[in-house]
Enzyme design. Structure first.
Site, short mmCIF file in Angstrom:
data_model
loop_
_atom_site.label_atom_id
_atom_site.label_comp_id
_atom_site.label_asym_id
_atom_site.label_seq_id
_atom_site.Cartn_x
_atom_site.Cartn_y
_atom_site.Cartn_z
N GLU A 89 91.00 73.91 -17.44
CA GLU A 89 90.76 74.43 -17.90
C GLU A 89 91.23 75.77 -17.66
O GLU A 89 89.79 76.19 -16.77
CB GLU A 89 90.41 74.46 -19.76
CG GLU A 89 90.57 73.11 -19.83
CD GLU A 89 90.04 71.85 -21.31
OE1 GLU A 89 90.72 71.23 -22.12
OE2 GLU A 89 88.77 72.28 -21.61
N CYS A 104 88.63 83.12 -19.10
CA CYS A 104 87.59 83.16 -19.31
C CYS A 104 88.09 81.55 -18.06
O CYS A 104 89.02 81.24 -17.68
CB CYS A 104 87.56 82.06 -20.22
SG CYS A 104 86.07 81.10 -19.84
N CYS A 111 81.40 69.87 -12.64
CA CYS A 111 80.52 70.66 -12.35
C CYS A 111 79.61 69.58 -11.97
O CYS A 111 78.83 68.70 -12.48
CB CYS A 111 80.01 71.88 -13.20
SG CYS A 111 78.76 72.72 -13.00
N CYS A 115 74.26 70.59 -17.12
CA CYS A 115 73.68 70.40 -18.29
C CYS A 115 73.82 69.91 -19.29
O CYS A 115 74.64 69.62 -19.42
CB CYS A 115 74.02 72.07 -19.05
SG CYS A 115 73.95 73.74 -16.70
N CYS A 118 75.88 70.25 -21.92
CA CYS A 118 77.52 71.16 -21.55
C CYS A 118 78.52 69.90 -21.48
O CYS A 118 78.29 69.15 -20.42
CB CYS A 118 77.58 71.66 -20.79
SG CYS A 118 79.10 72.39 -19.51
N CYS A 330 83.24 78.28 -25.68
CA CYS A 330 82.24 77.77 -24.27
C CYS A 330 82.10 76.01 -24.38
O CYS A 330 80.99 75.46 -25.13
CB CYS A 330 80.57 78.33 -24.71
SG CYS A 330 80.57 80.40 -24.51
#
Ligand code: SAH
Ligand code: SF4
Length: 338
Positions: A89, A104, A111, A115, A118, A330
């Site tokens: 994205e 962004c 990933c 975390c 996230c 975010c």
């Protein structure tokens, strides 16, 4: 051959092979990065014969828009698809009172840092993006909107400093070929110390942002498993060396989670922790993204937290939530949903 991602020099070499003039390279370069066309046929200042010759060996891009969503606030989110079917994205943000258009961008498919707050991390790690795939995200935005991106933040999916070489090469192309100044580019990291050290040794003018999210080891460990490998005190030491070497102020990103890391005690501890670090602080109210117990902070708690930090003399901003209605804020980027 894919033309997008080629530097002027690479295009000049290609023109030499095709027995065309150097000037053709300049024209093509302009069509790719400034006018952002999708096809060779749109390069109308090249002769038809030359376009046919070029088309027999090359095309502009193989990257596709799989999904596009436009938010009420003007934010646009794209799910970009690469030839192997992997998707990431990328988000275009506009801020009402400024001419800036900020992209962004993602640096990896998924990933590995994982975390707890996230959405990207929840999907696991798939693979690194090549530098061409990174810059294709910005070209996709420019082709689709007809606008020129002015600012880049590496705050999409993935950990940029775990894909260092491709991120750096993409940064170089943003700088030289897109003509986006280094100062308009921000790299955000969860705190990969070897990457921070490598960056410190380069003479970049870009901003380094550190996703801190906590004021001490125990608290941070609950949010970010990477804290075991790169503990907060060592990260701070690396950041201090970075500031010493580069003279540049860093940005501290801090997610505020209700009742967890947004209390006044934590604010005071954080102010003390950051006292000797040259930084600005950006508070990010938590966005609910996945099934967990975290909650958004209240407006009062955000203001109190901000006030206590400002007391330490730092510049503190609260990040505006963009594109919440299309899951583009975010931490909401997930890539291919399955
Ligand atoms: N991997 C890098 C860059 C991508 S994440 C990093 O972690 O810094 C970009 C920012 O979005 C980080 O500051 C990250 O902590 C934040 N973020 C992730 N999930 C979020 C959520 N649910 N709510 C608010 N911010 C989030
Ligand atoms: Fe990875 Fe950044 Fe998400 Fe953490 S916040 S899982 S480092 S993308």
């Amino acid at each position: 051959m894919i033309l997008a991602g080629m530097t002027l020099e690479e295009l000049e070499n290609l023109m030499a092979e095709l027995k065309a003039t150097k000037f053709r390279a300049k024209q093509i370069h302009n069509w790719i990065y400034t006018k952002s066309v999708s096809t060779i046929d749109e390069m109308t200042n090249l002769s038809k014969d030359f376009r046919e010759q070029l088309k027999s060996i090359a095309q502009v891009t193989e990257t596709k828009i799989k999904v596009k969503q436009v938010s009420k606030d003007g934010t646009i989110k794209y799910l970009v698809e690469y030839p192997d079917g992997e998707c990431v994205e990328t988000v275009l943000m506009r801020f009402d009172n400024r001419a800036n258009l900020t992209a962004c961008v993602s640096s990896q498919v998924g990933c590995a840092v994982n975390c707890s707050f996230c959405a990207t991390g929840k999907g696991g790690f798939k693979r690194n993006l090549t530098y061409k795939e990174i810059i294709e995200q910005v070209l996709t935005i420019q082709r689709d909107t007809g606008l020129k991106v002015t600012n880049i933040v590496f705050m999409g999916q993935g950990e940029p400093l775990l894909n260092f070489d491709n991120v750096l090469k993409a940064l170089e192309i943003f700088n030289n070929d897109f003509q986006i100044g280094q100062r308009r580019i921000t790299i955000s990291t969860s705190g990969i110390i070897p990457g921070i050290k490598r960056l410190a040794d380069m003479d970049l003018q870009s901003t380094l942002a550190i996703s801190l999210h906590a004021s001490n080891h125990e608290l941070r460990k609950k949010l970010m498993p990477i804290e075991e490998k790169y503990p907060i005190d060592n990260v701070k030491q690396a950041l201090k060396e970075y500031v010493d070497k580069t003279g540049r102020r860093i940005t501290v990103e801090y997610i505020l989670i209700h009742g967890f890391n947004d209390t006044q005690t934590v604010a005071k501890e954080l102010a003390y922790f950051l006292k000797d670090l040259k930084c600005n602080i950006n508070l990010i109210p938590y966005n609910s993204v996945i099934e967990n117990d975290y909650k958004k902070p209240t407006g009062t708690d955000i203001m109190k937290f901000k006030y206590l930090l400002e007391h330490s003399g730092k510049k503190v901003t609260v990040r505006l939530e963009r594109g919440a209605d299309i899951d583009a804020a975010c931490g909401q980027l997930r890539g291919k949903r399955g």
